[in-house]
Design a protein around this motif. Sequence first.
Motif: not given
Length: 302
Positions: A54-60
């Motif tokens: 979730l951190v990664y997808t939100s960042m992207l």
Amino acid sequence: MIRVKVPATSANIGPGFDALGIALNLHNSFSFEEIPEGLEIIGCDDRYKNKNNLVYTSMLKTLDKIGYKVKGIKITMDTNIPVSRGLGSSAACILGGVMGANGLAGSPLSKDEILNIATEMEGHPDNIAPALYGGMVVSVMEMGKVYFDKVNVVKGMKFVALIPDFTISTKKARSVLPTAVPYDHAVYNVGRVSILISALSNGRFDLLEYAVEDRLHQPYRGKLIPYFKDIIHVSKRLGAYGTYLSGAGPTIIGIIDNDNSNYTMGIKDYFNSIGLDWEIKELKLDLTGAVIERIKCKNELS
């Protein structure tokens, strides 16, 4: 390297369904570092070390909005907020990713823009707003935009989180709610949320027992939690000003006086007597909210 620290949050606070939230001094930290290629995630369960993190997808998603490209990213996570317990773990991850992306891109987004982007991903601002701004925040959505204001809360209270050893998904917690409520229930909640804000602002702790009462979600979600009503009764006996279901649950929070030295031990003894192995954390308001800092890498120091 960009490091983001995000507090846990407790939404609703009884009658303030989808509108009220507080930030608490329990934190997740996320570090972001651009690497030549690929994705590396450190510090979380193996099931989260992938592109669905979730951190990664939100960042992207945020980088895409900004128009900033990265070839690879390394994310280091230090997580203390329990997952799916009603303490804003998903909001912390989303906000961490949004703020991390903004930091990597040179901070082109304002704080209000971060709020709206993160809320769009989360779906509701009741956890995102206090996580970002700290303290107690009341927030609403209007035409896709978040409008909010911080509420001054007097000192003198602790928030004791009673964290069960099981999870409840937000989807499950939403599924038990009615699609319509009686008119008198809506009126009931308007009165309770009004006196709740007033009591917390003016130090009328004696009113909190009634101010945290609710007829929109707690009667339905409470049925998903063993001993829910009993825990509220025991909390009152141990001197809690008020006790409520945190967010969608299953965490229950007792609001106590800073000088109350009996509550935590008393509730622990009660749990032992009925065979509950729940975690108990004494917390206070986090008045700062999410913070970001830039850490110089070794090659920058040389």
